[in-house]
Design a protein around this motif. Structure first.
Motif, PDB file in Angstrom:
ATOM      1  N   ALA A 138     -23.238  -3.858 -19.489  1.00  0.00           N
ATOM      2  CA  ALA A 138     -23.353  -3.484 -20.564  1.00  0.00           C
ATOM      3  C   ALA A 138     -22.626  -5.260 -21.308  1.00  0.00           C
ATOM      4  CB  ALA A 138     -22.426  -2.448 -21.526  1.00  0.00           C
ATOM      5  N   TYR A 139     -23.312  -5.423 -21.057  1.00  0.00           N
ATOM      6  CA  TYR A 139     -22.834  -7.669 -21.933  1.00  0.00           C
ATOM      7  C   TYR A 139     -23.856  -8.199 -23.431  1.00  0.00           C
ATOM      8  CZ  TYR A 139     -26.841  -8.757 -18.693  1.00  0.00           C
ATOM      9  OH  TYR A 139     -27.968  -8.707 -18.241  1.00  0.00           O
ATOM     10  N   GLU A 140     -23.076  -8.358 -24.493  1.00  0.00           N
ATOM     11  CA  GLU A 140     -23.911  -9.270 -25.650  1.00  0.00           C
ATOM     12  C   GLU A 140     -24.524 -10.378 -25.106  1.00  0.00           C
ATOM     13  OE1 GLU A 140     -21.288  -9.205 -28.687  1.00  0.00           O
ATOM     14  OE2 GLU A 140     -21.085  -7.030 -28.700  1.00  0.00           O
ATOM     15  N   LYS A 141     -24.109 -10.775 -23.881  1.00  0.00           N
ATOM     16  CA  LYS A 141     -24.125 -13.034 -23.728  1.00  0.00           C
ATOM     17  C   LYS A 141     -24.887 -12.611 -22.812  1.00  0.00           C
ATOM     18  CE  LYS A 141     -21.250 -14.975 -27.017  1.00  0.00           C
ATOM     19  NZ  LYS A 141     -19.499 -15.802 -27.493  1.00  0.00           N
ATOM     20  N   ASN A 142     -23.838 -12.525 -21.834  1.00  0.00           N
ATOM     21  CA  ASN A 142     -24.204 -12.855 -20.328  1.00  0.00           C
ATOM     22  C   ASN A 142     -23.071 -11.874 -19.191  1.00  0.00           C
ATOM     23  OD1 ASN A 142     -22.404 -14.141 -19.924  1.00  0.00           O
ATOM     24  ND2 ASN A 142     -23.509 -16.022 -19.100  1.00  0.00           N
ATOM     25  N   ALA A 143     -23.727 -11.882 -18.546  1.00  0.00           N
ATOM     26  CA  ALA A 143     -23.070 -11.284 -17.058  1.00  0.00           C
ATOM     27  C   ALA A 143     -23.025 -12.101 -15.707  1.00  0.00           C
ATOM     28  CB  ALA A 143     -23.320  -9.714 -16.530  1.00  0.00           C
ATOM     29  N   GLU A 144     -21.972 -12.281 -15.256  1.00  0.00           N
ATOM     30  CA  GLU A 144     -22.100 -13.215 -14.292  1.00  0.00           C
ATOM     31  C   GLU A 144     -21.504 -12.816 -12.969  1.00  0.00           C
ATOM     32  OE1 GLU A 144     -21.003 -17.960 -13.294  1.00  0.00           O
ATOM     33  OE2 GLU A 144     -20.392 -17.019 -15.646  1.00  0.00           O
ATOM     34  N   CYS A 172     -17.681 -21.585  -6.060  1.00  0.00           N
ATOM     35  CA  CYS A 172     -18.975 -22.165  -4.542  1.00  0.00           C
ATOM     36  C   CYS A 172     -20.156 -21.328  -4.914  1.00  0.00           C
ATOM     37  CB  CYS A 172     -18.002 -20.928  -3.527  1.00  0.00           C
ATOM     38  SG  CYS A 172     -18.693 -20.439  -1.618  1.00  0.00           S
ATOM     39  N   PHE A 173     -20.426 -20.641  -5.922  1.00  0.00           N
ATOM     40  CA  PHE A 173     -21.125 -19.469  -6.301  1.00  0.00           C
ATOM     41  C   PHE A 173     -21.333 -18.920  -7.300  1.00  0.00           C
ATOM     42  CE2 PHE A 173     -24.427 -16.102  -5.868  1.00  0.00           C
ATOM     43  CZ  PHE A 173     -25.046 -16.908  -6.109  1.00  0.00           C
ATOM     44  N   SER A 174     -22.211 -19.338  -8.192  1.00  0.00           N
ATOM     45  CA  SER A 174     -22.195 -18.373  -9.200  1.00  0.00           C
ATOM     46  C   SER A 174     -24.014 -17.980  -9.677  1.00  0.00           C
ATOM     47  CB  SER A 174     -22.290 -19.471 -10.229  1.00  0.00           C
ATOM     48  OG  SER A 174     -22.173 -18.970 -11.481  1.00  0.00           O
ATOM     49  N   TYR A 175     -23.764 -16.632 -10.023  1.00  0.00           N
ATOM     50  CA  TYR A 175     -25.212 -16.272 -11.143  1.00  0.00           C
ATOM     51  C   TYR A 175     -25.206 -15.328 -11.928  1.00  0.00           C
ATOM     52  CZ  TYR A 175     -30.182 -13.657 -11.053  1.00  0.00           C
ATOM     53  OH  TYR A 175     -30.814 -13.577 -10.982  1.00  0.00           O
ATOM     54  N   SER A 176     -25.807 -15.603 -13.092  1.00  0.00           N
ATOM     55  CA  SER A 176     -25.873 -15.618 -14.058  1.00  0.00           C
ATOM     56  C   SER A 176     -26.822 -14.599 -14.131  1.00  0.00           C
ATOM     57  CB  SER A 176     -25.524 -16.359 -15.345  1.00  0.00           C
ATOM     58  OG  SER A 176     -25.281 -15.989 -16.573  1.00  0.00           O
ATOM     59  N   VAL A 177     -27.062 -13.433 -15.185  1.00  0.00           N
ATOM     60  CA  VAL A 177     -27.964 -13.151 -16.097  1.00  0.00           C
ATOM     61  C   VAL A 177     -27.863 -13.134 -17.534  1.00  0.00           C
ATOM     62  CG1 VAL A 177     -29.320 -10.919 -16.439  1.00  0.00           C
ATOM     63  CG2 VAL A 177     -28.211 -11.313 -13.947  1.00  0.00           C
ATOM     64  N   ASP A 198     -13.525 -20.702  -1.089  1.00  0.00           N
ATOM     65  CA  ASP A 198     -14.275 -21.059  -0.193  1.00  0.00           C
ATOM     66  C   ASP A 198     -15.282 -19.631  -0.161  1.00  0.00           C
ATOM     67  OD1 ASP A 198     -12.718 -19.185   0.141  1.00  0.00           O
ATOM     68  OD2 ASP A 198     -11.905 -19.502   2.138  1.00  0.00           O
ATOM     69  N   CYS A 199     -15.405 -18.692  -1.360  1.00  0.00           N
ATOM     70  CA  CYS A 199     -16.422 -17.620  -1.565  1.00  0.00           C
ATOM     71  C   CYS A 199     -15.927 -17.129  -0.526  1.00  0.00           C
ATOM     72  CB  CYS A 199     -17.684 -18.102  -1.064  1.00  0.00           C
ATOM     73  SG  CYS A 199     -18.782 -18.811  -2.042  1.00  0.00           S
ATOM     74  N   SER A 200     -14.419 -16.685  -0.864  1.00  0.00           N
ATOM     75  CA  SER A 200     -13.894 -14.957   0.141  1.00  0.00           C
ATOM     76  C   SER A 200     -13.407 -14.556  -0.887  1.00  0.00           C
ATOM     77  CB  SER A 200     -12.610 -15.948   0.977  1.00  0.00           C
ATOM     78  OG  SER A 200     -11.901 -16.275  -0.019  1.00  0.00           O
ATOM     79  N   ILE A 201     -13.472 -14.312  -2.184  1.00  0.00           N
ATOM     80  CA  ILE A 201     -13.302 -13.584  -3.179  1.00  0.00           C
ATOM     81  C   ILE A 201     -13.655 -14.103  -5.189  1.00  0.00           C
ATOM     82  CG2 ILE A 201     -10.906 -13.324  -5.623  1.00  0.00           C
ATOM     83  CD1 ILE A 201      -9.317 -14.069  -3.302  1.00  0.00           C
ATOM     84  N   CYS A 202     -14.414 -13.301  -4.740  1.00  0.00           N
ATOM     85  CA  CYS A 202     -15.672 -14.174  -5.879  1.00  0.00           C
ATOM     86  C   CYS A 202     -15.146 -12.246  -7.115  1.00  0.00           C
ATOM     87  CB  CYS A 202     -16.771 -13.453  -5.563  1.00  0.00           C
ATOM     88  SG  CYS A 202     -17.374 -13.854  -4.436  1.00  0.00           S
ATOM     89  N   ASP A 203     -15.729 -12.488  -8.557  1.00  0.00           N
ATOM     90  CA  ASP A 203     -15.548 -11.612  -9.834  1.00  0.00           C
ATOM     91  C   ASP A 203     -16.457 -11.289 -10.648  1.00  0.00           C
ATOM     92  OD1 ASP A 203     -12.566 -11.424  -9.773  1.00  0.00           O
ATOM     93  OD2 ASP A 203     -12.415 -13.622  -9.951  1.00  0.00           O
ATOM     94  N   ILE A 204     -16.360 -10.410 -10.936  1.00  0.00           N
ATOM     95  CA  ILE A 204     -17.701 -10.300 -12.094  1.00  0.00           C
ATOM     96  C   ILE A 204     -17.086 -10.320 -13.216  1.00  0.00           C
ATOM     97  CG2 ILE A 204     -19.229  -8.487 -12.392  1.00  0.00           C
ATOM     98  CD1 ILE A 204     -19.929  -8.749 -10.106  1.00  0.00           C
ATOM     99  N   MET A 205     -17.883 -11.061 -13.982  1.00  0.00           N
ATOM    100  CA  MET A 205     -17.112 -11.658 -15.149  1.00  0.00           C
ATOM    101  C   MET A 205     -18.376 -10.705 -16.552  1.00  0.00           C
ATOM    102  SD  MET A 205     -14.511 -13.589 -14.316  1.00  0.00           S
ATOM    103  CE  MET A 205     -14.510 -14.882 -15.687  1.00  0.00           C
ATOM    104  N   VAL A 206     -18.386 -10.096 -17.194  1.00  0.00           N
ATOM    105  CA  VAL A 206     -19.243 -10.011 -19.104  1.00  0.00           C
ATOM    106  C   VAL A 206     -18.991 -10.469 -19.521  1.00  0.00           C
ATOM    107  CG1 VAL A 206     -19.662  -7.920 -20.194  1.00  0.00           C
ATOM    108  CG2 VAL A 206     -19.122  -7.656 -17.181  1.00  0.00           C
ATOM    109  N   ASP A 207     -19.356 -11.454 -20.347  1.00  0.00           N
ATOM    110  CA  ASP A 207     -19.026 -12.416 -21.649  1.00  0.00           C
ATOM    111  C   ASP A 207     -17.830 -13.331 -21.502  1.00  0.00           C
ATOM    112  OD1 ASP A 207     -21.389 -11.355 -23.002  1.00  0.00           O
ATOM    113  OD2 ASP A 207     -19.924  -9.320 -23.974  1.00  0.00           O
TER     114      ASP A 207
END
Length: 173
Positions: free
Chosen positions: A51-57, A119-124, A63-72
């Motif tokens: 559930a997001y208003e702008k984007n989820a990422e 290292c990597f970013s993917y957004s919706v 080094d890409c060993s740790i990633c986070d899910i970001m919402v707005d």
């Protein structure tokens, strides 16, 4: 004048409803089974369910060993996602005229350039449209440039390039 349906007509309608139900339940079960384990193959679908208003990422730094899910712009997972990716990941874009070209890792987050090395970013976005990128990771190539379908997975960049060229030829016919 005929006022009722015949037995054949009713059986055909019941058969069609049964087929549609079977296909939808089968796809739903497949989606829930795949979504249990977060992977590059289902990250687009996973982000679209939040559930997001702008984007989820999905944002992976250093080094890409740790990633986070970001919402707005806010981190939603209490713990980091560890060992999801590594720095061997490569991100590309596909252009009809230039083919596949590697993308810069410079990323802007909340309209500001991220100071740490991304290292990597993917957004919706809020419409469910994700970044139009191609990702190469561990001998697989993920095509995030498709709409309204799951993420196709290829064995190599050449295989993906051939598929894109064939699609372009079919469209131009």
């Amino acid at each position: 004048m005929k006022k009722a349906f015949s037995l054949i007509e009713l059986l055909i309608v019941i058969l069609i409803i049964g087929i549609v139900y079977t296909l939808s339940v089968g796809n739903f079960k497949k989606m829930t089974d795949e979504s249990k384990a977060l992977s590059l193959g289902n990250i687009k679908e996973y982000l679209q369910t939040l559930a997001y208003e702008k984007n989820a990422e999905l944002l992976c730094l250093d080094d890409c060993s740790i990633c986070d899910i970001m919402v707005d712009g806010e981190r939603i997972n209490e713990n980091h996602i560890e060992d999801f990716l590594d720095n061997s990941i490569r991100v590309y874009r596909y252009d009809f005229y230039n083919g596949i070209t590697e993308q810069s890792k410079k990323v802007y987050f909340n309209s500001e350039e991220v100071e740490e090395r991304v290292c990597f970013s993917y957004s919706v976005d809020k419409k469910g449209v994700g970044d139009q990128v191609i990702v190469e990771f561990k001998d697989k190539v993920y095509d995030f440039s498709t709409y309204l379908s799951t993420t196709p997975i290829y064995g190599s960049l050449q295989e993906l390039s051939d598929a894109k060229e064939n699609l372009s030829r079919e469209v131009l016919r």
